[in-house]
Design an enzyme around this catalytic site. Sequence first.
Site, PDB file in Angstrom:
ATOM      1  N   ASP A   8       0.857  -1.034  -0.011  1.00 41.22           N
ATOM      2  CA  ASP A   8      -0.043  -0.478  -0.142  1.00 41.22           C
ATOM      3  C   ASP A   8       0.985   1.132   0.285  1.00 41.22           C
ATOM      4  OD1 ASP A   8       0.941   0.076   2.362  1.00 41.22           O
ATOM      5  OD2 ASP A   8      -0.748   0.041   3.498  1.00 41.22           O
ATOM      6  N   CYS A  67       3.427  -3.286   4.199  1.00 41.11           N
ATOM      7  CA  CYS A  67       2.172  -1.726   4.076  1.00 41.11           C
ATOM      8  C   CYS A  67       3.414  -1.457   5.523  1.00 41.11           C
ATOM      9  CB  CYS A  67       0.967  -2.261   5.437  1.00 41.11           C
ATOM     10  SG  CYS A  67       1.217  -3.418   6.408  1.00 41.11           S
ATOM     11  N   THR A  69       3.022  -0.884   8.619  1.00 39.67           N
ATOM     12  CA  THR A  69       3.441  -2.044   9.737  1.00 39.67           C
ATOM     13  C   THR A  69       3.980  -3.778   9.387  1.00 39.67           C
ATOM     14  OG1 THR A  69       1.907  -2.866  10.381  1.00 39.67           O
ATOM     15  CG2 THR A  69       2.497  -1.015  11.610  1.00 39.67           C
ATOM     16  N   HIS A 100      10.105 -23.984   8.506  1.00 41.30           N
ATOM     17  CA  HIS A 100       8.493 -24.647   9.521  1.00 41.30           C
ATOM     18  C   HIS A 100       8.019 -24.627   8.438  1.00 41.30           C
ATOM     19  CE1 HIS A 100      11.606 -25.235  13.168  1.00 41.30           C
ATOM     20  NE2 HIS A 100      12.305 -26.087  11.880  1.00 41.30           N
ATOM     21  N   HIS A 135       7.510 -30.879   9.757  1.00 39.22           N
ATOM     22  CA  HIS A 135       6.639 -29.630   9.777  1.00 39.22           C
ATOM     23  C   HIS A 135       5.836 -30.198   8.654  1.00 39.22           C
ATOM     24  CE1 HIS A 135       9.381 -28.256  12.511  1.00 39.22           C
ATOM     25  NE2 HIS A 135      11.034 -28.791  11.360  1.00 39.22           N
TER      26      HIS A 135
HETATM   27  C1  RB5 Z   1      -1.033   2.606   6.587  1.00 36.13           C
HETATM   28  O1  RB5 Z   1      -1.679   4.064   7.025  1.00 36.13           O
HETATM   29  C2  RB5 Z   1      -0.989   1.794   7.708  1.00 36.13           C
HETATM   30  O2  RB5 Z   1      -2.671   1.559   8.228  1.00 36.13           O
HETATM   31  C3  RB5 Z   1      -0.640   0.845   6.816  1.00 36.13           C
HETATM   32  O3  RB5 Z   1       0.075   0.516   5.834  1.00 36.13           O
HETATM   33  C4  RB5 Z   1      -0.437  -0.983   7.358  1.00 36.13           C
HETATM   34  O4  RB5 Z   1       0.969  -0.409   8.947  1.00 36.13           O
HETATM   35  C5  RB5 Z   1      -1.659  -1.962   7.961  1.00 36.13           C
HETATM   36  O5  RB5 Z   1      -1.422  -2.237   8.968  1.00 36.13           O
END
Ligand code: RB5
Length: 149
Positions: A8, A67, A69, A100, A135
């Site tokens: 994203d 993304c 996080t 695994h 596994h």
């Molecule tokens: C976008 O702002 C953010 O929420 C997305 O990139 C991600 O971290 C969501 O888990």
Amino acid sequence: MKIAMASDHGGIHLKEHIKKYLQDKGIEVVDHGTYTEESCDYPDFAAKLCRDIVSGASGAEKGILICGTGIGISIAANKCRGIRAALCADVYSAKMSREHNNANVLCMGERTTGVGLAEMIVDVWLATEFAGGRHERRVNKIMALESEE
Ligand code: RB5
């Protein structure tokens, strides 16, 4: 080797960095977007990449999703049948997710993982084979959960 990638807006810079990193190694990258910094929804890009992996459309058997996080995009990817997505922020987890868990999608966070570490995670993840054996039984049990209503 052909690798599918998607992100994203929160992961676009790390996606572009890793895309070039892989291409410089001679690895073909199928880029499912996003292509701009405009705000977008990570489930849409997880779905595009996962549909490609599962259908075999592009020929990429593994994918990398990014993304902010890595959390949202990994949750979304694991809702797709046939996908085993692993969110990795360290090299050991990257290795184990292949050895695994036979992960077919690697997820990372641009806001949580620096580019140097991300490169190492990708290298180890792509180089590690599934160990099989005990596994395999466990991975088969994971996949059987998809058939439960
Ligand atoms: C976008 O702002 C953010 O929420 C997305 O990139 C991600 O971290 C969501 O888990």
